[in-house]
Design an enzyme around this catalytic site. Structure first.
Site, PDB file in Angstrom:
ATOM      1  N   GLY A  45      -9.780  28.045 -26.177  1.00 53.71           N
ATOM      2  CA  GLY A  45     -10.072  29.425 -25.766  1.00 53.71           C
ATOM      3  C   GLY A  45     -11.405  29.380 -25.013  1.00 53.71           C
ATOM      4  N   ASP A 234      -9.351  32.185 -18.094  1.00 55.67           N
ATOM      5  CA  ASP A 234     -10.194  30.985 -18.227  1.00 55.67           C
ATOM      6  C   ASP A 234     -11.178  30.857 -17.074  1.00 55.67           C
ATOM      7  OD1 ASP A 234      -7.608  30.355 -19.868  1.00 55.67           O
ATOM      8  OD2 ASP A 234      -9.234  29.087 -20.622  1.00 55.67           O
ATOM      9  N   LYS A 245      -3.624  30.853 -19.219  1.00 57.69           N
ATOM     10  CA  LYS A 245      -2.596  29.988 -19.791  1.00 57.69           C
ATOM     11  C   LYS A 245      -1.307  29.975 -18.971  1.00 57.69           C
ATOM     12  CE  LYS A 245      -2.914  27.775 -22.517  1.00 57.69           C
ATOM     13  NZ  LYS A 245      -3.287  26.383 -22.176  1.00 57.69           N
TER      14      LYS A 245
HETATM   15  O1  MRU Z   1      -5.566  25.944 -23.620  1.00 58.80           O
HETATM   16  P1  MRU Z   1      -6.277  27.049 -24.352  1.00 58.80           P
HETATM   17  O2  MRU Z   1      -5.646  27.387 -25.660  1.00 58.80           O
HETATM   18  O3  MRU Z   1      -7.761  26.801 -24.444  1.00 58.80           O
HETATM   19  O4  MRU Z   1      -6.067  28.310 -23.399  1.00 58.80           O
HETATM   20  C1  MRU Z   1      -6.596  29.540 -23.771  1.00 58.80           C
HETATM   21  C2  MRU Z   1      -6.234  30.629 -22.840  1.00 58.80           C
HETATM   22  O5  MRU Z   1      -5.574  30.436 -21.841  1.00 58.80           O
HETATM   23  C3  MRU Z   1      -6.802  31.985 -23.117  1.00 58.80           C
HETATM   24  O6  MRU Z   1      -5.945  32.984 -22.632  1.00 58.80           O
HETATM   25  C4  MRU Z   1      -8.164  32.117 -22.413  1.00 58.80           C
HETATM   26  O7  MRU Z   1      -9.015  31.079 -22.784  1.00 58.80           O
HETATM   27  C5  MRU Z   1      -8.827  33.399 -22.691  1.00 58.80           C
HETATM   28  S1  MRU Z   1      -9.153  33.559 -24.388  1.00 58.80           S
HETATM   29  C6  MRU Z   1     -10.372  34.500 -24.760  1.00 58.80           C
END
Ligand code: MRU
Length: 343
Positions: A45, A234, A245
């Site tokens: 995250g 992200d 994601k």
């Molecule tokens: O691969 P991850 O689990 O780190 O991906 C997380 C996401 O895509 C979330 O939607 C993103 O980090 C925003 S979370 C506050």
């Protein structure tokens, strides 16, 4: 309990790989362990990995035997290099590292002062994250009406941040305001952050939710069972393109087809004005095994070629608005993101 916290020379984090079966806490005592925890997604995250990287630098400072500020700065730069190699897409990681390093570079007096400044800055990043999320929750909850069905993807809750969450923080605030809501939780293949983490968090909070396979979104929207799509981010480019994601882009296109609002909820630390558009955002590719196996059990023929991008980019024309801690940003994003960041 916080996703990650500083405990006097140690960093304690929830090992999210074990959820929802078990709540396992992990302690890191050096930056290498933190880097590994980020890379292998014990912690994940965007805001959470930013805080983790900052704490990785704090551990380097805390345990350093450096005799001079210059020596300690070199150790910090080396630790930063390692942390930067862990995950490429979420800009919060780089933002947090740069913030701690620039604080460190400004201290020339002595080693003790430098150590303290680094540790304090890492703690400030973590504290601010919680407040930022609550502010986004308050702004975002204005978009949620009583009776709404909200579709979300991946995990954007307390586990994706230091605490409270981004898109799921909005859900949480709306619920706390007494709105009767229901959440459709995308399972989020291949790592199942929705099924494992978002479902777990919503269950704990007592918020009505239903888990669906990612490919159910079209049917749900077409049959009028979704009112709004809320996702995290992200990295957001200067023109408002949103990296999030893998599978987020599909939802945005579907939302447009069905005339539904599509919002990204993200702190301003996720906005990267140095990147003009989404095509320049580095997209992480992860191991084939995430796609070919589930908990070590093969679900595809051996040797099958795999393409496993962890994120996709939603062009800004599909984004209704971006909820930040400074308010909701609407198009034209190019202009309005700059205003919000510099204002
Ligand atoms: O691969 P991850 O689990 O780190 O991906 C997380 C996401 O895509 C979330 O939607 C993103 O980090 C925003 S979370 C506050």
């Amino acid at each position: 309990m916080r996703t990650i916290e500083w405990l006097d020379g140690k960093v304690r984090l929830i090992d999210q790989r074990q959820l929802p079966r078990e709540l396992v806490l992990e302690e890191c005592t050096d930056c290498r362990q933190v880097a590994q925890a980020i890379k292998e997604m014990h912690i994940r995250g965007a805001p959470a990995i930013g805080a983790a990287a900052a704490f990785g630098l704090a551990l380097t400072a805390y345990h350093s035997k450096a005799a001079s500020p210059e020596e300690l700065l070199q150790e910090l730069e080396e630790a930063a290099r390692l942390l930067r190699t862990t995950r490429p897409t979420a800009v919060n990681l780089f933002w947090a590292i740069d913030r701690v390093l620039s604080k460190a570079r400004a201290i020339e007096s002595d080693v003790v002062a430098l150590k303290e400044a680094v540790i304090q800055e890492a703690q400030a990043i973590a504290e601010e994250d919680v407040n930022t999320n609550k502010r986004m929750g308050a702004y975002g909850a204005e978009l949620i009406e009583d009776g709404y069905n909200i579709l979300t993807h991946c995990n954007t809750g307390a586990l994706a941040t230091v605490d409270y969450g981004t898109a799921l923080g909005v859900v949480r605030t709306a619920w706390e305001q007494g709105k009767r809501i229901h959440v459709w939780v995308d399972e989020t293949r291949p790592r199942l952050q929705g099924a494992r983490l978002t479902a777990w968090e919503l269950k704990q909070l007592g918020i009505p939710a239903t888990l669906v396979a990612d490919n159910a979104a079209g049917l749900l929207m077409r049959s009028g069972r979704v009112d709004i799509v809320l996702v995290g981010a992200d990295r957001i480019a200067a023109n408002g393109d949103v990296a999030n994601k893998i599978g987020t882009y599909n939802l945005a296109v579907l939302a447009r087809e069905h005339g539904l609002p599509f919002y990204s909820v993200a702190p301003t630390s996720t906005v990267d004005l140095s990147i003009p558009s989404g095509e320049h955002i580095p997209i992480e590719e992860r191991d084939a095994e995430e796609v070919t196996h589930i908990r070590g059990i093969p679900i595809a023929p051996e040797g099958m070629p795999v393409y496993n991008p962890a994120f996709d980019v939603t062009p800004h024309r599909y984004v209704t608005g971006i909820v930040t801690e400074k308010g909701i940003v609407y198009p034209p994003f190019e202009l309005n993101l700059k205003k919000v960041l510099r204002g």
